[in-house]
Design a protein around this motif. Structure first.
Motif, PDB file in Angstrom:
ATOM      1  N   THR A  15      69.800 -35.960 -46.798  1.00 55.75           N
ATOM      2  CA  THR A  15      69.673 -36.127 -48.237  1.00 55.75           C
ATOM      3  C   THR A  15      70.880 -35.506 -48.920  1.00 55.75           C
ATOM      4  O   THR A  15      71.362 -34.455 -48.498  1.00 55.75           O
ATOM      5  CB  THR A  15      68.369 -35.511 -48.788  1.00 55.75           C
ATOM      6  N   ALA A  16      71.343 -36.166 -49.954  1.00 55.73           N
ATOM      7  CA  ALA A  16      72.404 -35.617 -50.798  1.00 55.73           C
ATOM      8  C   ALA A  16      71.796 -34.954 -52.029  1.00 55.73           C
ATOM      9  O   ALA A  16      72.496 -34.288 -52.784  1.00 55.73           O
ATOM     10  CB  ALA A  16      73.368 -36.716 -51.218  1.00 55.73           C
ATOM     11  N   ALA A  17      70.496 -35.128 -52.218  1.00 52.44           N
ATOM     12  CA  ALA A  17      69.798 -34.546 -53.369  1.00 52.44           C
ATOM     13  C   ALA A  17      69.552 -33.053 -53.142  1.00 52.44           C
ATOM     14  O   ALA A  17      69.516 -32.582 -51.999  1.00 52.44           O
ATOM     15  CB  ALA A  17      68.467 -35.248 -53.582  1.00 52.44           C
ATOM     16  N   GLN A  18      69.379 -32.330 -54.227  1.00 50.76           N
ATOM     17  CA  GLN A  18      69.047 -30.906 -54.144  1.00 50.76           C
ATOM     18  C   GLN A  18      67.547 -30.779 -53.873  1.00 50.76           C
ATOM     19  O   GLN A  18      66.734 -31.128 -54.721  1.00 50.76           O
ATOM     20  CB  GLN A  18      69.391 -30.200 -55.460  1.00 50.76           C
ATOM     21  N   PRO A  19      67.153 -30.280 -52.699  1.00 49.07           N
ATOM     22  CA  PRO A  19      65.733 -30.122 -52.399  1.00 49.07           C
ATOM     23  C   PRO A  19      65.081 -29.105 -53.328  1.00 49.07           C
ATOM     24  O   PRO A  19      65.731 -28.185 -53.823  1.00 49.07           O
ATOM     25  CB  PRO A  19      65.729 -29.611 -50.952  1.00 49.07           C
ATOM     26  N   LYS A  20      63.795 -29.284 -53.553  1.00 52.24           N
ATOM     27  CA  LYS A  20      63.029 -28.400 -54.429  1.00 52.24           C
ATOM     28  C   LYS A  20      61.842 -27.827 -53.669  1.00 52.24           C
ATOM     29  O   LYS A  20      61.456 -28.321 -52.616  1.00 52.24           O
ATOM     30  CB  LYS A  20      62.519 -29.183 -55.637  1.00 52.24           C
ATOM     31  N   GLY A  21      61.239 -26.796 -54.270  1.00 57.75           N
ATOM     32  CA  GLY A  21      59.967 -26.270 -53.788  1.00 57.75           C
ATOM     33  C   GLY A  21      59.974 -25.664 -52.406  1.00 57.75           C
ATOM     34  O   GLY A  21      58.988 -25.777 -51.680  1.00 57.75           O
ATOM     35  N   ALA A  22      61.047 -25.007 -52.017  1.00 54.37           N
ATOM     36  CA  ALA A  22      61.084 -24.391 -50.685  1.00 54.37           C
ATOM     37  C   ALA A  22      59.888 -23.445 -50.538  1.00 54.37           C
ATOM     38  O   ALA A  22      59.705 -22.531 -51.334  1.00 54.37           O
ATOM     39  CB  ALA A  22      62.390 -23.639 -50.477  1.00 54.37           C
ATOM     40  N   SER A  23      59.070 -23.721 -49.528  1.00 54.18           N
ATOM     41  CA  SER A  23      57.846 -22.936 -49.369  1.00 54.18           C
ATOM     42  C   SER A  23      57.511 -22.714 -47.912  1.00 54.18           C
ATOM     43  O   SER A  23      58.021 -23.398 -47.028  1.00 54.18           O
ATOM     44  CB  SER A  23      56.681 -23.647 -50.074  1.00 54.18           C
ATOM     45  N   MET A  24      56.637 -21.763 -47.710  1.00 56.66           N
ATOM     46  CA  MET A  24      56.083 -21.459 -46.398  1.00 56.66           C
ATOM     47  C   MET A  24      54.605 -21.785 -46.488  1.00 56.66           C
ATOM     48  O   MET A  24      53.903 -21.231 -47.340  1.00 56.66           O
ATOM     49  CB  MET A  24      56.271 -19.988 -46.053  1.00 56.66           C
ATOM     50  N   CYS A  25      54.123 -22.701 -45.649  1.00 53.20           N
ATOM     51  CA  CYS A  25      52.720 -23.110 -45.706  1.00 53.20           C
ATOM     52  C   CYS A  25      51.927 -22.425 -44.599  1.00 53.20           C
ATOM     53  O   CYS A  25      52.304 -22.457 -43.432  1.00 53.20           O
ATOM     54  CB  CYS A  25      52.595 -24.626 -45.586  1.00 53.20           C
ATOM     55  N   HIS A  26      50.814 -21.838 -45.010  1.00 54.04           N
ATOM     56  CA  HIS A  26      49.953 -21.090 -44.095  1.00 54.04           C
ATOM     57  C   HIS A  26      48.621 -21.787 -43.858  1.00 54.04           C
ATOM     58  O   HIS A  26      47.698 -21.185 -43.315  1.00 54.04           O
ATOM     59  CB  HIS A  26      49.691 -19.691 -44.677  1.00 54.04           C
ATOM     60  N   TYR A  42      61.178 -30.339 -50.615  1.00 57.76           N
ATOM     61  CA  TYR A  42      60.970 -31.766 -50.833  1.00 57.76           C
ATOM     62  C   TYR A  42      62.065 -32.397 -51.679  1.00 57.76           C
ATOM     63  O   TYR A  42      62.766 -31.719 -52.423  1.00 57.76           O
ATOM     64  CB  TYR A  42      59.595 -32.040 -51.456  1.00 57.76           C
ATOM     65  N   VAL A  43      62.192 -33.701 -51.509  1.00 59.37           N
ATOM     66  CA  VAL A  43      63.070 -34.536 -52.331  1.00 59.37           C
ATOM     67  C   VAL A  43      62.314 -35.820 -52.641  1.00 59.37           C
ATOM     68  O   VAL A  43      61.313 -36.143 -51.989  1.00 59.37           O
ATOM     69  CB  VAL A  43      64.412 -34.875 -51.630  1.00 59.37           C
ATOM     70  N   ARG A  44      62.809 -36.551 -53.613  1.00 60.28           N
ATOM     71  CA  ARG A  44      62.211 -37.855 -53.914  1.00 60.28           C
ATOM     72  C   ARG A  44      62.384 -38.778 -52.711  1.00 60.28           C
ATOM     73  O   ARG A  44      63.396 -38.696 -51.998  1.00 60.28           O
ATOM     74  CB  ARG A  44      62.867 -38.470 -55.143  1.00 60.28           C
ATOM     75  N   ASP A  45      61.413 -39.639 -52.497  1.00 60.17           N
ATOM     76  CA  ASP A  45      61.456 -40.564 -51.359  1.00 60.17           C
ATOM     77  C   ASP A  45      62.763 -41.351 -51.320  1.00 60.17           C
ATOM     78  O   ASP A  45      63.352 -41.522 -50.255  1.00 60.17           O
ATOM     79  CB  ASP A  45      60.277 -41.543 -51.417  1.00 60.17           C
ATOM     80  N   GLU A  46      63.220 -41.801 -52.471  1.00 59.12           N
ATOM     81  CA  GLU A  46      64.434 -42.620 -52.520  1.00 59.12           C
ATOM     82  C   GLU A  46      65.688 -41.831 -52.150  1.00 59.12           C
ATOM     83  O   GLU A  46      66.722 -42.416 -51.860  1.00 59.12           O
ATOM     84  CB  GLU A  46      64.589 -43.256 -53.897  1.00 59.12           C
ATOM     85  N   ASP A  47      65.588 -40.496 -52.139  1.00 59.86           N
ATOM     86  CA  ASP A  47      66.742 -39.653 -51.804  1.00 59.86           C
ATOM     87  C   ASP A  47      66.730 -39.159 -50.364  1.00 59.86           C
ATOM     88  O   ASP A  47      67.639 -38.428 -49.955  1.00 59.86           O
ATOM     89  CB  ASP A  47      66.802 -38.439 -52.743  1.00 59.86           C
ATOM     90  N   LEU A  48      65.711 -39.535 -49.605  1.00 53.97           N
ATOM     91  CA  LEU A  48      65.603 -39.095 -48.216  1.00 53.97           C
ATOM     92  C   LEU A  48      65.855 -40.279 -47.291  1.00 53.97           C
ATOM     93  O   LEU A  48      65.148 -41.289 -47.346  1.00 53.97           O
ATOM     94  CB  LEU A  48      64.215 -38.515 -47.949  1.00 53.97           C
ATOM     95  N   ASN A  49      66.871 -40.155 -46.457  1.00 54.03           N
ATOM     96  CA  ASN A  49      67.198 -41.196 -45.476  1.00 54.03           C
ATOM     97  C   ASN A  49      66.674 -40.749 -44.116  1.00 54.03           C
ATOM     98  O   ASN A  49      67.031 -39.660 -43.641  1.00 54.03           O
ATOM     99  CB  ASN A  49      68.712 -41.391 -45.397  1.00 54.03           C
ATOM    100  N   ILE A  50      65.847 -41.575 -43.514  1.00 51.84           N
ATOM    101  CA  ILE A  50      65.275 -41.269 -42.201  1.00 51.84           C
ATOM    102  C   ILE A  50      65.649 -42.386 -41.249  1.00 51.84           C
ATOM    103  O   ILE A  50      65.462 -43.564 -41.557  1.00 51.84           O
ATOM    104  CB  ILE A  50      63.736 -41.152 -42.271  1.00 51.84           C
ATOM    105  N   THR A  51      66.182 -42.024 -40.083  1.00 47.62           N
ATOM    106  CA  THR A  51      66.444 -43.000 -39.030  1.00 47.62           C
ATOM    107  C   THR A  51      65.610 -42.613 -37.825  1.00 47.62           C
ATOM    108  O   THR A  51      65.409 -41.425 -37.548  1.00 47.62           O
ATOM    109  CB  THR A  51      67.938 -43.067 -38.652  1.00 47.62           C
TER     110      THR A  51
END
Length: 123
Positions: A15-26, A42-51
């Motif tokens: 992703t080239a977008a700035q990720p948000k909400g960095a968290s630790m999930c318990h 997280y980032v917006r779906d349109e900003d995440l490239n998955i191969t």
């Protein structure tokens, strides 16, 4: 640019977008799937490239979880009704440039550790 991959390399993301909400999930699901605390942003779906071929598991009425079919790496979390996807910070290649903003589902944490970093906790 943030880039990452699963353990075997079959799945890659960036992703080239700035990720948000960095968290630790318990939560119990993250603990069971990852073997510990799961860190993500997280980032917006349109900003995440998955191969590669992500195996999506519908974990609850609210969300699904994405992992690699080959090596089992738990990489993604996606709410059914949101346009964002969380990705595993531990799967990022190199530094993320992020700092944890919060601990979530802290009331469900394991009894074998304490949260002592001073970051806000949400039950």
């Amino acid at each position: 640019m943030i880039k990452g991959s699963c353990l075997c390399g079959d799945i890659r993301f960036d992703t080239a977008a700035q990720p948000k909400g960095a968290s630790m999930c318990h939560c119990s699901q993250c603990r069971k799937q990852s073997g510990g605390i799961w860190s993500s942003a997280y980032v917006r779906d349109e900003d995440l490239n998955i191969t590669g071929r992500v195996s999506w598991f519908v974990a609850s009425a609210a969300a699904k979880r994405g992992s690699c079919r080959r090596c089992g790496s738990f990489l993604f979390w996606k709410a059914h009704d949101e346009d964002t996807t969380s990705f595993a910070l531990g799967a990022v290649d190199g530094n993320t440039g992020l700092s944890v903003e919060k601990h979530i589902f802290a009331a469900s944490k394991g009894d074998y550790y304490e949260i002592a970093d001073g970051v806000p906790q949400k039950d």
